[in-house]
Write a protein that holds these residues in place. Structure first.
Motif, PDB file in Angstrom:
ATOM      1  N   UNK A 376       0.824  -1.200   0.000  1.00  0.00           N
ATOM      2  CA  UNK A 376       0.000   0.000   0.000  1.00  0.00           C
ATOM      3  C   UNK A 376       0.867   1.262   0.000  1.00  0.00           C
ATOM      4  N   UNK A 377       1.932   1.242   0.794  1.00  0.00           N
ATOM      5  CA  UNK A 377       2.824   2.407   0.859  1.00  0.00           C
ATOM      6  C   UNK A 377       3.486   2.664  -0.494  1.00  0.00           C
ATOM      7  N   UNK A 378       4.001   1.615  -1.124  1.00  0.00           N
ATOM      8  CA  UNK A 378       4.657   1.773  -2.424  1.00  0.00           C
ATOM      9  C   UNK A 378       3.645   2.209  -3.483  1.00  0.00           C
ATOM     10  N   UNK A 379       2.415   1.690  -3.409  1.00  0.00           N
ATOM     11  CA  UNK A 379       1.379   2.081  -4.362  1.00  0.00           C
ATOM     12  C   UNK A 379       1.089   3.575  -4.277  1.00  0.00           C
ATOM     13  N   UNK A 380       1.032   4.104  -3.051  1.00  0.00           N
ATOM     14  CA  UNK A 380       0.800   5.546  -2.867  1.00  0.00           C
ATOM     15  C   UNK A 380       1.956   6.354  -3.445  1.00  0.00           C
TER      16      UNK A 380
END
Length: 425
Positions: A376-380
């Motif tokens: 989720x962090x990398x996607x953001x």
């Protein structure tokens, strides 16, 4: 390689592929649900509140699915693969695999195949299904709009219908307070209409709607001479908008709704037009320089010739600035950005593979939970880089290719470096 080794490799390939595919499916359902709920909320705000029939709302949602799938798949690939590799690593299955004589190739190969498959499916949804869905969405929305124009004329909004711009105040049903209309007459004159109160009237037979404007003021003038104008006041003024004008809301597709082949054709067409403009502008600059040279060759820099020289120099600077604007055509850049974006986002799933595998290998415990959080962090971050790149490309002249592909390239480079470091350890 013996038959037993080959059979073991195939079994291992299927096992890792199935594990990654299952985690991808779970992540895909999560992202699909998030994007679907977001679309549903938009529908609720814009359509459901206007009492549009339920079956038409469901069709609109159906036509929105390709866009949701195209967006959800790459991010689901990142999160799903992180979860799968994280679980294999935290359960020491990767350690067992390496101790059994297999290399990291046995881990990378099935996941790369999965990432490539996801990218291809995402590209098909984005390049083929999305334009079709957008066309059908536009047709149905126009049909709804004809039946209920109040859907488009909401409170405190600015709407465009072809050459017409309508600015509304507070709206309640088919009644609107404080309306401003800016358009052009059939003679090409600019027209501004201001009304204190307006009421919508629908003509189902002719497929248009009329706005009854009460206590209105209308002013018309030519762009070439705005001080020469006519005006009129009226207690009631009827303003009609045809179905053709309404169709302009969705009548022409932008680059986002086109296939990559169609966008490329438009880019070529626009580039040829710009090249012709550049040639004409260069010829104009050449003629200005020649005229300045003739003035200087006369050797007479007295006041008349000096004024001519200054005028030519001023005209030269204006033409140079105009040439820069032509070269930096913003519309062409937007088409190029969308063209590269059609490839970069779907194949982001494949680039995420190279990043997700080494990150997942670092998991020690609770691999799936950690993988989900990191994903989720990398996607953001990835999405922020895409938006930033699109802004730089459209406004600051940054290369459209690098603006759209830099996040993918960064994911591959960082993932490859992390992978090499992991193998070295």
């Amino acid at each position: 390689m013996t038959n037993n080794d080959r059979g073991l490799s195939i079994t291992l390939f299927r096992y890792i592929f199935t594990e990654a595919a299952f985690s991808f499916l779970v992540a895909f359902l999560f992202f699909f649900f998030i994007f679907f709920i977001n679309q549903l909320l938009l529908m609720a705000e814009e359509i459901l509140s206007k009492r549009v029939p339920f079956n038409q709302v469901m069709l609109l949602l159906l036509y929105s699915l390709p866009a949701i799938v195209a967006m959800a798949a790459p991010f689901a690939a990142l999160v799903g693969i992180l979860m799968a590799i994280g679980r294999l690593s935290s359960d020491n299955e990767v350690l067992v695999l390496l101790a059994s004589g297999f290399s990291y190739k046995a881990l990378y190969l099935p996941v790369i195949v999965l990432g490539l498959g996801i990218s291809l499916l995402s590209f098909i949804a984005n390049d083929i299904l999305l334009p079709i869905g957008t066309l059908e969405f536009g047709k149905l929305y126009r049909k709804i709009l004809i039946a209920s124009p109040a859907l488009e004329l909401e409170s405190n909004t600015v709407k465009r219908f072809k050459d017409t711009m309508i600015i509304t105040g507070e709206a309640s049903g088919k009644n609107i307070d404080h309306v401003i209309i800016v358009d052009r007459t059939s003679d090409g004159e600019r027209r501004i209409i201001i009304a204190k109160y307006a009421e919508l009237r629908i003509n189902q037979i002719y497929g248009n709607f009329t706005i009854n404007l009460y206590n209105s003021f209308m002013q018309t003038f030519k762009d070439s001479n705005p001080m020469d104008y006519d005006y009129v006041r009226s207690k009631l003024l009827q303003y009609s908008i045809s179905q053709n004008s309404l169709s302009q809301v969705f009548g022409s597709l932008g680059p986002r709704e086109m296939s990559s082949a169609d966008v490329w054709k438009e880019i070529k067409k626009k580039q040829n037009i710009i090249n012709n403009k550049i040639e004409n502008k260069q010829m104009s600059l050449f003629e200005i320089v020649l005229s300045m040279e003739n003035i200087l060759r006369q050797g007479d820099i007295e006041q008349p010739n000096r004024d001519k020289l200054y005028q030519k120099a001023s005209l030269f600077n204006k033409e140079v600035n105009s040439l820069k604007d032509i070269i930096e055509d913003r519309n062409l850049k937007l088409y190029k950005l969308e063209f590269y974006k059609k490839f970069s986002i779907p194949f982001g799933a494949l680039s995420f593979v190279f990043l997700a595998i080494p990150l997942g290998l670092f998991a020690r415990k609770s691999g799936q939970t950690v993988g989900f959080g990191f994903g989720l962090l990398i996607a953001v971050v990835y999405w922020a880089l895409l938006i930033g790149g699109q802004t730089l490309g459209s406004r600051l002249g940054y290369s459209p290719f690098w603006a759209m592909w830099l996040p993918n390239i960064m994911a591959i480079v960082i993932g490859t470096l992390l992978g090499l470091e992991r193998i070295r350890q």
